[in-house]
Write an enzyme that holds these catalytic residues in place. Structure first.
Site, PDB file in Angstrom:
ATOM      1  N   CYS A   1     -59.243 -17.928  -5.251  1.00  0.00           N
ATOM      2  CA  CYS A   1     -60.208 -18.982  -4.881  1.00  0.00           C
ATOM      3  C   CYS A   1     -61.383 -18.446  -4.069  1.00  0.00           C
ATOM      4  CB  CYS A   1     -59.501 -20.099  -4.120  1.00  0.00           C
ATOM      5  SG  CYS A   1     -58.093 -20.767  -5.004  1.00  0.00           S
TER       6      CYS A   1
ATOM      7  N   ASN B   1     -59.297 -29.101  -7.229  1.00  0.00           N
ATOM      8  CA  ASN B   1     -59.397 -27.710  -6.776  1.00  0.00           C
ATOM      9  C   ASN B   1     -59.519 -26.813  -8.002  1.00  0.00           C
ATOM     10  OD1 ASN B   1     -58.796 -25.064  -6.032  1.00  0.00           O
ATOM     11  ND2 ASN B   1     -57.236 -25.638  -4.535  1.00  0.00           N
TER      12      ASN B   1
ATOM     13  N   HIS C   1     -64.453 -23.590   0.053  1.00  0.00           N
ATOM     14  CA  HIS C   1     -63.659 -23.753  -1.181  1.00  0.00           C
ATOM     15  C   HIS C   1     -63.004 -25.133  -1.140  1.00  0.00           C
ATOM     16  CE1 HIS C   1     -60.609 -23.544  -4.152  1.00  0.00           C
ATOM     17  NE2 HIS C   1     -59.627 -23.285  -3.301  1.00  0.00           N
TER      18      HIS C   1
END
Ligand code: UT7
Length: 327
Positions: free
Chosen positions: A125, A283, A249
Protein backbone atom coordinates in the site's frame (compact mmCIF):
# COMPACT_ATOMS: atom_id res chain seq x y z
CA UNK A 1 45.60 7.85 -11.15
CA UNK A 2 44.07 5.30 -13.48
CA UNK A 3 43.63 6.01 -17.15
CA UNK A 4 40.09 4.71 -17.20
CA UNK A 5 37.72 6.83 -19.30
CA UNK A 6 35.60 9.37 -17.47
CA UNK A 7 31.87 8.66 -17.41
CA UNK A 8 29.48 11.42 -18.20
CA UNK A 9 25.99 12.01 -16.85
CA UNK A 10 22.92 13.21 -18.67
CA UNK A 11 22.09 16.67 -17.50
CA UNK A 12 19.27 16.20 -15.00
CA UNK A 13 16.91 18.88 -13.87
CA UNK A 14 16.82 20.92 -10.71
CA UNK A 15 13.34 19.73 -9.96
CA UNK A 16 10.57 17.38 -10.95
CA UNK A 17 6.82 17.81 -10.89
CA UNK A 18 3.56 15.96 -11.29
CA UNK A 19 2.21 16.89 -14.71
CA UNK A 20 -1.10 15.05 -14.62
CA UNK A 21 -3.24 12.55 -12.74
CA UNK A 22 -5.77 9.93 -13.85
CA UNK A 23 -7.68 7.01 -12.44
CA UNK A 24 -9.94 4.11 -13.36
CA UNK A 25 -12.32 1.92 -11.38
CA UNK A 26 -14.61 -0.99 -12.15
CA UNK A 27 -18.24 -0.16 -12.94
CA UNK A 28 -19.60 -2.59 -10.37
CA UNK A 29 -20.56 -0.93 -7.07
CA UNK A 30 -20.76 -3.18 -4.01
CA UNK A 31 -22.57 -1.78 -0.96
CA UNK A 32 -22.18 -2.85 2.64
CA UNK A 33 -25.68 -4.32 2.46
CA UNK A 34 -24.57 -6.43 -0.52
CA UNK A 35 -21.73 -7.84 1.62
CA UNK A 36 -24.01 -8.48 4.58
CA UNK A 37 -25.93 -10.91 2.33
CA UNK A 38 -22.89 -13.19 2.09
CA UNK A 39 -21.15 -12.75 5.48
CA UNK A 40 -21.91 -11.80 9.05
CA UNK A 41 -21.44 -8.04 8.87
CA UNK A 42 -23.54 -4.89 8.64
CA UNK A 43 -23.60 -1.45 7.05
CA UNK A 44 -23.57 0.06 10.53
CA UNK A 45 -20.43 -1.85 11.63
CA UNK A 46 -18.50 -1.16 8.44
CA UNK A 47 -19.28 2.56 8.37
CA UNK A 48 -18.50 2.99 12.05
CA UNK A 49 -15.28 0.91 12.15
CA UNK A 50 -13.83 1.49 8.68
CA UNK A 51 -15.72 4.39 7.09
CA UNK A 52 -16.58 2.62 3.85
CA UNK A 53 -20.04 3.23 2.34
CA UNK A 54 -19.45 1.31 -0.89
CA UNK A 55 -16.57 0.08 -3.03
CA UNK A 56 -15.90 -1.11 -6.60
CA UNK A 57 -15.22 -4.77 -7.45
CA UNK A 58 -13.88 -5.91 -10.81
CA UNK A 59 -15.66 -8.61 -12.79
CA UNK A 60 -13.83 -11.92 -13.28
CA UNK A 61 -12.70 -10.97 -16.78
CA UNK A 62 -11.50 -7.47 -15.82
CA UNK A 63 -7.77 -7.44 -15.09
CA UNK A 64 -5.44 -5.29 -13.02
CA UNK A 65 -3.75 -4.39 -16.30
CA UNK A 66 -7.06 -3.15 -17.79
CA UNK A 67 -7.47 -0.60 -15.00
CA UNK A 68 -3.79 0.33 -15.22
CA UNK A 69 -4.10 1.06 -18.95
CA UNK A 70 -7.21 3.21 -18.43
CA UNK A 71 -5.67 5.16 -15.53
CA UNK A 72 -2.37 5.64 -17.39
CA UNK A 73 -4.13 6.97 -20.49
CA UNK A 74 -6.23 9.34 -18.37
CA UNK A 75 -3.13 10.70 -16.62
CA UNK A 76 -1.33 11.29 -19.94
CA UNK A 77 -4.38 13.09 -21.31
CA UNK A 78 -4.61 15.21 -18.16
CA UNK A 79 -0.90 16.08 -18.49
CA UNK A 80 -1.17 16.79 -22.22
CA UNK A 81 1.69 14.35 -22.76
CA UNK A 82 1.80 12.08 -25.80
CA UNK A 83 2.59 8.41 -25.07
CA UNK A 84 5.64 8.71 -27.36
CA UNK A 85 7.22 11.16 -24.89
CA UNK A 86 7.20 8.67 -21.99
CA UNK A 87 10.50 6.83 -21.47
CA UNK A 88 9.79 5.03 -18.19
CA UNK A 89 6.78 3.22 -16.73
CA UNK A 90 6.69 2.20 -13.07
CA UNK A 91 3.78 0.06 -11.96
CA UNK A 92 3.41 -0.26 -8.18
CA UNK A 93 1.14 -3.18 -7.32
CA UNK A 94 0.97 -6.23 -5.09
CA UNK A 95 -1.82 -8.24 -6.73
CA UNK A 96 -0.56 -9.06 -10.22
CA UNK A 97 -1.57 -12.74 -10.56
CA UNK A 98 1.75 -13.62 -12.20
CA UNK A 99 5.25 -12.48 -11.31
CA UNK A 100 6.36 -13.19 -14.87
CA UNK A 101 5.61 -11.27 -17.01
CA UNK A 102 5.43 -8.02 -15.10
CA UNK A 103 2.49 -5.66 -15.61
CA UNK A 104 4.43 -2.53 -16.56
CA UNK A 105 5.75 -3.54 -20.00
CA UNK A 106 2.42 -4.87 -21.30
CA UNK A 107 0.50 -1.90 -19.91
CA UNK A 108 2.98 0.47 -21.59
CA UNK A 109 2.57 -1.35 -24.91
CA UNK A 110 -1.22 -1.17 -24.70
CA UNK A 111 -1.04 2.57 -23.99
CA UNK A 112 1.19 2.98 -27.04
CA UNK A 113 4.40 3.94 -25.25
CA UNK A 114 7.27 2.80 -27.48
CA UNK A 115 9.93 0.68 -25.69
CA UNK A 116 10.09 2.42 -22.31
CA UNK A 117 12.00 1.20 -19.29
CA UNK A 118 9.21 -0.66 -17.52
CA UNK A 119 9.08 -2.36 -14.16
CA UNK A 120 6.68 -3.31 -11.38
CA UNK A 121 7.36 -2.16 -7.85
CA UNK A 122 6.01 -3.95 -4.80
CA UNK A 123 5.83 -1.93 -1.62
CA UNK A 124 2.19 -2.93 -1.08
CA UNK A 125 0.00 0.00 0.00
CA UNK A 126 3.05 2.30 0.12
CA UNK A 127 3.80 1.48 -3.53
CA UNK A 128 2.60 4.70 -5.13
CA UNK A 129 4.74 6.93 -2.89
CA UNK A 130 7.76 4.66 -3.51
CA UNK A 131 7.10 4.88 -7.26
CA UNK A 132 6.69 8.65 -7.20
CA UNK A 133 9.97 8.96 -5.28
CA UNK A 134 11.85 6.80 -7.78
CA UNK A 135 10.29 8.66 -10.74
CA UNK A 136 11.23 12.04 -9.31
CA UNK A 137 14.83 11.01 -8.71
CA UNK A 138 15.20 9.39 -12.15
CA UNK A 139 14.18 12.69 -13.68
CA UNK A 140 16.40 14.81 -11.46
CA UNK A 141 19.36 12.54 -12.21
CA UNK A 142 18.80 12.78 -15.96
CA UNK A 143 18.01 9.06 -16.41
CA UNK A 144 14.43 9.73 -17.51
CA UNK A 145 12.50 12.64 -18.99
CA UNK A 146 8.87 11.60 -18.53
CA UNK A 147 7.78 8.83 -16.17
CA UNK A 148 4.34 7.30 -15.87
CA UNK A 149 3.66 5.88 -12.39
CA UNK A 150 0.55 3.69 -12.18
CA UNK A 151 -0.65 2.16 -8.91
CA UNK A 152 -3.06 -0.61 -9.87
CA UNK A 153 -4.69 -3.43 -7.94
CA UNK A 154 -7.24 -6.18 -8.30
CA UNK A 155 -7.43 -7.04 -4.62
CA UNK A 156 -10.61 -9.08 -5.00
CA UNK A 157 -8.44 -11.88 -6.50
CA UNK A 158 -6.38 -11.95 -3.29
CA UNK A 159 -9.13 -11.77 -0.68
CA UNK A 160 -11.29 -14.61 0.60
CA UNK A 161 -14.69 -13.28 -0.52
CA UNK A 162 -16.36 -14.32 2.75
CA UNK A 163 -13.57 -13.32 5.15
CA UNK A 164 -15.30 -10.45 6.93
CA UNK A 165 -12.03 -9.06 8.29
CA UNK A 166 -10.70 -8.34 4.79
CA UNK A 167 -13.47 -8.64 2.20
CA UNK A 168 -15.21 -5.55 3.54
CA UNK A 169 -12.08 -3.39 3.24
CA UNK A 170 -10.30 -4.16 0.01
CA UNK A 171 -11.38 -3.13 -3.48
CA UNK A 172 -10.14 -2.72 -7.05
CA UNK A 173 -8.91 0.22 -9.15
CA UNK A 174 -5.94 2.18 -10.46
CA UNK A 175 -4.51 5.69 -10.19
CA UNK A 176 -1.66 7.21 -12.17
CA UNK A 177 0.63 10.23 -12.29
CA UNK A 178 2.85 11.59 -15.05
CA UNK A 179 6.11 12.98 -13.72
CA UNK A 180 8.41 15.33 -15.64
CA UNK A 181 11.19 17.89 -15.21
CA UNK A 182 10.75 21.29 -13.64
CA UNK A 183 13.01 24.29 -13.07
CA UNK A 184 11.88 24.54 -9.46
CA UNK A 185 11.37 21.42 -7.29
CA UNK A 186 7.68 20.53 -7.05
CA UNK A 187 8.12 17.04 -5.60
CA UNK A 188 9.92 16.81 -2.27
CA UNK A 189 12.37 14.04 -1.33
CA UNK A 190 10.71 10.78 -0.37
CA UNK A 191 10.63 9.87 3.30
CA UNK A 192 10.56 6.11 3.41
CA UNK A 193 11.38 3.07 5.50
CA UNK A 194 10.23 -0.33 6.64
CA UNK A 195 9.63 -2.46 9.71
CA UNK A 196 10.46 -5.94 8.44
CA UNK A 197 10.31 -7.36 11.95
CA UNK A 198 6.53 -6.87 11.70
CA UNK A 199 6.27 -8.84 8.44
CA UNK A 200 3.79 -11.31 9.94
CA UNK A 201 1.16 -8.61 10.48
CA UNK A 202 0.10 -8.71 6.81
CA UNK A 203 0.87 -11.56 4.43
CA UNK A 204 -0.56 -13.95 1.85
CA UNK A 205 -1.75 -17.00 3.78
CA UNK A 206 -1.01 -20.22 1.86
CA UNK A 207 0.01 -17.97 -1.05
CA UNK A 208 -3.68 -17.39 -1.66
CA UNK A 209 -5.49 -14.86 0.45
CA UNK A 210 -4.43 -11.74 2.36
CA UNK A 211 -4.30 -12.17 6.11
CA UNK A 212 -3.76 -9.25 8.45
CA UNK A 213 -3.74 -8.72 12.18
CA UNK A 214 -6.07 -5.77 11.85
CA UNK A 215 -5.78 -4.35 15.34
CA UNK A 216 -1.97 -4.50 15.39
CA UNK A 217 -1.72 -2.87 11.97
CA UNK A 218 -4.22 -0.26 13.12
CA UNK A 219 -2.13 0.57 16.21
CA UNK A 220 1.06 0.73 14.15
CA UNK A 221 -0.47 2.98 11.51
CA UNK A 222 -2.05 5.38 13.99
CA UNK A 223 1.18 5.79 15.97
CA UNK A 224 4.03 5.42 13.44
CA UNK A 225 2.81 7.06 10.24
CA UNK A 226 2.24 10.70 11.26
CA UNK A 227 5.97 11.11 12.13
CA UNK A 228 6.87 9.79 8.65
CA UNK A 229 4.57 12.39 7.10
CA UNK A 230 6.13 15.13 9.25
CA UNK A 231 9.59 13.99 8.16
CA UNK A 232 8.50 14.21 4.51
CA UNK A 233 7.63 17.86 5.11
CA UNK A 234 10.86 18.55 6.91
CA UNK A 235 13.05 17.13 4.13
CA UNK A 236 11.08 19.23 1.62
CA UNK A 237 11.69 22.37 3.67
CA UNK A 238 7.98 22.74 4.45
CA UNK A 239 6.03 23.25 7.65
CA UNK A 240 2.84 21.40 8.65
CA UNK A 241 0.93 24.68 8.21
CA UNK A 242 1.97 24.70 4.51
CA UNK A 243 -0.09 21.58 3.74
CA UNK A 244 -3.31 22.24 1.84
CA UNK A 245 -4.27 18.62 1.13
CA UNK A 246 -3.42 15.51 3.15
CA UNK A 247 -3.76 12.14 1.42
CA UNK A 248 -2.89 9.20 3.66
CA UNK A 249 -3.28 5.73 2.17
CA UNK A 250 -7.02 5.03 2.35
CA UNK A 251 -6.80 2.00 4.67
CA UNK A 252 -9.44 2.92 7.21
CA UNK A 253 -11.11 6.31 7.76
CA UNK A 254 -10.28 6.10 11.47
CA UNK A 255 -6.57 5.77 10.60
CA UNK A 256 -6.82 8.70 8.16
CA UNK A 257 -8.45 10.85 10.85
CA UNK A 258 -5.88 9.83 13.46
CA UNK A 259 -3.01 10.85 11.15
CA UNK A 260 -4.72 14.18 10.38
CA UNK A 261 -5.24 14.82 14.10
CA UNK A 262 -1.55 14.21 14.82
CA UNK A 263 -0.51 16.53 11.99
CA UNK A 264 -2.83 19.25 13.28
CA UNK A 265 -1.35 18.81 16.74
CA UNK A 266 2.01 19.37 15.00
CA UNK A 267 0.88 22.62 13.38
CA UNK A 268 -1.21 21.64 10.33
CA UNK A 269 -4.14 23.94 9.65
CA UNK A 270 -7.74 23.19 10.61
CA UNK A 271 -8.76 23.92 7.02
CA UNK A 272 -6.30 21.36 5.61
CA UNK A 273 -8.38 19.14 3.32
CA UNK A 274 -8.14 15.46 4.29
CA UNK A 275 -8.83 12.72 1.73
CA UNK A 276 -11.79 10.48 2.57
CA UNK A 277 -11.97 8.66 -0.73
CA UNK A 278 -12.17 5.34 1.11
CA UNK A 279 -15.88 6.07 1.66
CA UNK A 280 -16.70 5.29 -1.96
CA UNK A 281 -13.58 3.53 -3.23
CA UNK A 282 -12.59 1.21 -0.37
CA UNK A 283 -8.96 0.32 0.27
CA UNK A 284 -7.26 -0.08 -3.11
CA UNK A 285 -3.69 -0.48 -1.77
CA UNK A 286 -1.13 1.11 -4.12
CA UNK A 287 -3.92 2.81 -6.12
CA UNK A 288 -5.56 4.60 -3.21
CA UNK A 289 -3.49 7.81 -3.11
CA UNK A 290 -3.60 8.77 -6.83
CA UNK A 291 -7.23 7.60 -6.99
CA UNK A 292 -8.11 9.92 -4.11
CA UNK A 293 -6.17 12.82 -5.62
CA UNK A 294 -7.87 12.39 -9.00
CA UNK A 295 -11.31 12.38 -7.38
CA UNK A 296 -10.42 15.39 -5.21
CA UNK A 297 -9.21 17.42 -8.19
CA UNK A 298 -12.40 16.61 -10.07
CA UNK A 299 -14.47 17.61 -7.03
CA UNK A 300 -12.44 20.83 -6.65
CA UNK A 301 -11.26 19.97 -3.12
CA UNK A 302 -7.64 19.70 -4.35
CA UNK A 303 -6.64 22.58 -6.61
CA UNK A 304 -3.69 23.25 -8.92
CA UNK A 305 -0.87 24.72 -6.87
CA UNK A 306 -1.99 23.17 -3.59
CA UNK A 307 0.68 21.59 -1.39
CA UNK A 308 -0.23 17.90 -1.17
CA UNK A 309 1.21 15.62 1.49
CA UNK A 310 0.85 11.92 0.64
CA UNK A 311 1.80 9.02 2.89
CA UNK A 312 1.42 5.31 2.16
CA UNK A 313 1.84 2.34 4.50
CA UNK A 314 1.10 -1.36 4.49
CA UNK A 315 2.50 -4.88 4.11
CA UNK A 316 6.22 -5.29 4.58
CA UNK A 317 5.66 -3.38 6.71
CA UNK A 318 6.68 -0.59 4.33
CA UNK A 319 5.93 3.10 4.36
CA UNK A 320 6.73 6.22 2.33
CA UNK A 321 5.55 9.77 1.96
CA UNK A 322 6.37 13.00 0.17
CA UNK A 323 5.07 16.49 -0.42
CA UNK A 324 4.31 17.66 -3.94
CA UNK A 325 2.45 20.39 -5.77
CA UNK A 326 -0.97 19.48 -7.13
CA UNK A 327 -1.06 19.74 -10.93
O1 UT7 B 1 -4.04 -1.34 3.78
C1 UT7 B 1 -3.10 -2.12 4.43
C2 UT7 B 1 -2.95 -1.77 5.85
N1 UT7 B 1 -4.10 -2.21 6.55
C3 UT7 B 1 -4.68 -1.47 7.48
O2 UT7 B 1 -4.25 -0.37 7.73
C4 UT7 B 1 -5.85 -2.05 8.26
C5 UT7 B 1 -5.76 -1.69 9.73
N2 UT7 B 1 -6.80 -2.33 10.52
C6 UT7 B 1 -8.10 -1.95 10.46
O3 UT7 B 1 -8.47 -1.11 9.67
C7 UT7 B 1 -9.06 -2.58 11.43
O4 UT7 B 1 -8.36 -3.27 12.42
C8 UT7 B 1 -10.07 -3.56 10.75
C9 UT7 B 1 -11.02 -2.76 9.87
C10 UT7 B 1 -9.34 -4.61 9.93
C11 UT7 B 1 -10.92 -4.25 11.85
O5 UT7 B 1 -11.54 -3.28 12.64
P1 UT7 B 1 -11.39 -3.31 14.22
O6 UT7 B 1 -12.12 -2.17 14.73
O7 UT7 B 1 -9.93 -3.40 14.56
O8 UT7 B 1 -12.15 -4.64 14.58
P2 UT7 B 1 -11.65 -5.90 15.43
O9 UT7 B 1 -10.84 -6.79 14.56
O10 UT7 B 1 -11.06 -5.41 16.71
O11 UT7 B 1 -13.01 -6.59 15.77
C12 UT7 B 1 -13.95 -6.01 16.70
C13 UT7 B 1 -15.18 -6.87 16.71
C14 UT7 B 1 -14.90 -8.36 16.89
O12 UT7 B 1 -15.97 -8.92 17.61
P3 UT7 B 1 -15.82 -9.26 19.18
O13 UT7 B 1 -14.70 -10.24 19.25
O14 UT7 B 1 -15.51 -7.95 19.81
O15 UT7 B 1 -17.16 -9.81 19.51
C15 UT7 B 1 -14.90 -8.88 15.49
O16 UT7 B 1 -15.22 -10.25 15.41
O17 UT7 B 1 -15.86 -6.75 15.46
C16 UT7 B 1 -16.00 -8.05 14.87
N3 UT7 B 1 -15.84 -7.89 13.43
C17 UT7 B 1 -16.85 -7.59 12.63
N4 UT7 B 1 -18.16 -7.38 12.86
C18 UT7 B 1 -18.93 -7.08 11.82
C19 UT7 B 1 -14.70 -7.97 12.68
N5 UT7 B 1 -14.97 -7.73 11.40
C20 UT7 B 1 -16.31 -7.50 11.34
C21 UT7 B 1 -17.17 -7.19 10.28
N6 UT7 B 1 -18.48 -6.98 10.56
N7 UT7 B 1 -16.75 -7.07 9.00
Amino acid sequence: MTDRPALSLNPGSRGSRVLGIGSAQPEKIVTNDDLSQIMDTSDEWIQARVGIVERRFAEKDELLTDFAVAAGKAALEDAGVDPSEVDTVILPNCTMPTLIPNAAAQVAARIGIPSPGAFDLNAACAGFCYGLGVASDLIRAGSAKKVLVIGAEKLTDSVDPVDRANAIIFADGAGAAVVGASDEPEIGPVSWGSAGDLVDLIYMRDQKYIYQEGQSVFRWATTQIAPIALRALEVAGLKPSDVDVLIPHQANLRIVEAIAKKLRAGGARDDMVVADDIKYSGNTSSASIPLALDHMRKAGTAKPGDVVLAVGFGAGLSYAGQAFICP
